[in-house]
Design a protein around this motif. Structure first.
Motif, PDB file in Angstrom:
ATOM      1  N   LEU A 182       7.466   9.021   6.615  1.00  0.00           N
ATOM      2  CA  LEU A 182       7.667   7.876   7.507  1.00  0.00           C
ATOM      3  C   LEU A 182       7.244   8.218   8.931  1.00  0.00           C
ATOM      4  N   MET A 233       3.700   7.849   9.667  1.00  0.00           N
ATOM      5  CA  MET A 233       3.256   6.459   9.769  1.00  0.00           C
ATOM      6  C   MET A 233       2.995   5.778   8.427  1.00  0.00           C
ATOM      7  N   LEU A 234       3.513   6.307   7.347  1.00  0.00           N
ATOM      8  CA  LEU A 234       3.420   5.597   6.071  1.00  0.00           C
ATOM      9  C   LEU A 234       4.508   4.533   6.011  1.00  0.00           C
ATOM     10  N   GLU A 235       4.230   3.469   5.319  1.00  0.00           N
ATOM     11  CA  GLU A 235       5.248   2.462   5.043  1.00  0.00           C
ATOM     12  C   GLU A 235       6.233   3.052   4.029  1.00  0.00           C
ATOM     13  N   ARG A 236       7.476   2.602   4.070  1.00  0.00           N
ATOM     14  CA  ARG A 236       8.497   3.164   3.186  1.00  0.00           C
ATOM     15  C   ARG A 236       8.105   3.012   1.715  1.00  0.00           C
ATOM     16  N   ASP A 237       7.634   1.832   1.329  1.00  0.00           N
ATOM     17  CA  ASP A 237       7.250   1.624  -0.075  1.00  0.00           C
ATOM     18  C   ASP A 237       6.155   2.586  -0.502  1.00  0.00           C
ATOM     19  N   ASP A 238       5.189   2.839   0.369  1.00  0.00           N
ATOM     20  CA  ASP A 238       4.109   3.777   0.053  1.00  0.00           C
ATOM     21  C   ASP A 238       4.649   5.194  -0.089  1.00  0.00           C
ATOM     22  N   ALA A 239       5.555   5.577   0.796  1.00  0.00           N
ATOM     23  CA  ALA A 239       6.142   6.915   0.737  1.00  0.00           C
ATOM     24  C   ALA A 239       6.943   7.102  -0.548  1.00  0.00           C
ATOM     25  N   GLU A 258       6.461   5.566  -3.353  1.00  0.00           N
ATOM     26  CA  GLU A 258       5.506   5.649  -4.462  1.00  0.00           C
ATOM     27  C   GLU A 258       4.878   7.037  -4.552  1.00  0.00           C
TER      28      GLU A 258
END
Length: 85
Positions: A35, A38-44, A46
């Motif tokens: 996070l 700078m990743l979105e939570r859903d992407d992290a 996954e």
């Protein structure tokens, strides 16, 4: 059976449970690191799920138990994904 035969929502639920329980703590630490990157939570989530599936597949293929050290190393390598086995 391969881990990918488990429903994706079940894998994501396991990851969410690991984060909520902070067990193992590296999962929550990895989420926080991703996070901050700078990743979105859903992407992290996954990405973490991909690592979990990789470890589950290795367990099945090698007929062994869960390897926390391997799981930890794969999580530390994110966002680089583990190589296919």
């Amino acid at each position: 059976m391969k881990a990918y035969e488990v429903a994706p929502e079940e894998i994501l639920a396991v990851v969410e449970n690991q984060i909520a329980a902070s067990n193992p703590p590296i999962v929550r630490q990895t989420l926080n690191r991703l996070l901050l990157g700078m990743l979105e939570r859903d992407d992290a989530i996954e990405l973490i799920a991909v690592v979990l599936v990789n470890e589950m597949d290795a367990m099945l293929e090698e007929d062994r138990g869960f390897d926390l050290a391997r799981y930890t190393e794969l999580l530390k390598a994110l966002p680089e994904l583990p190589e296919e086995q």
